[in-house]
Scaffold this active site. Structure first.
Site, mmCIF file in Angstrom:
data_model
loop_
_atom_site.group_PDB
_atom_site.id
_atom_site.type_symbol
_atom_site.label_atom_id
_atom_site.label_comp_id
_atom_site.label_asym_id
_atom_site.label_seq_id
_atom_site.Cartn_x
_atom_site.Cartn_y
_atom_site.Cartn_z
ATOM 1 C CG HIS A 21 -19.939 32.844 -26.943
ATOM 2 N ND1 HIS A 21 -19.142 33.796 -26.339
ATOM 3 C CD2 HIS A 21 -19.516 31.654 -26.463
ATOM 4 C CE1 HIS A 21 -18.292 33.198 -25.520
ATOM 5 N NE2 HIS A 21 -18.490 31.898 -25.588
ATOM 6 C CB ALA A 22 -19.625 29.648 -31.687
#
Length: 107
Positions: A79-80
């Site tokens: 996600h990052a």
């Protein structure tokens, strides 16, 4: 190999700094839309300074992996990285918008 500890912390550092940069880029478009081109460009500059922090945090993970430490896969890290890439793309698009609005207001 060893699993890198603290990936969650690094992931949150990336998400936090990149999220702030993203907000500044969106704000820059809104300012350009109003004709505040200098303000828009300043917001981009501010966003880039904060974005770089997230980029450095990500680079530290890559460096550790290059040194032989195994990076544990996590959805949080994925996600990052998604946030990192999409925000980088948003910056490019934002700069294009600012140029378009600058042309519009300079007629």
């Amino acid at each position: 190999g060893k699993i890198v500890k603290g990936n969650e912390l690094i992931s949150f550092q990336i998400i936090s700094s990149v999220g702030t940069a993203r907000s500044l880029y969106v704000e820059a478009i809104q300012e350009a839309k109003k004709g505040n081109i200098d303000g828009a460009r300043q917001l981009i500059e501010d966003g880039v300074k904060i974005f770089v922090e997230g980029h450095r945090a990500h680079a530290s993970l890559i460096q550790k992996e290059a040194e032989g430490e195994q990076t544990a896969f996590s959805l949080l890290l994925m996600h990052a990285e998604d946030q990192l890439m999409t925000t980088e793309t948003l910056k490019i698009i934002t700069e294009e918008f600012i140029d378009i609005y600058q042309d519009k207001f300079n007629r």
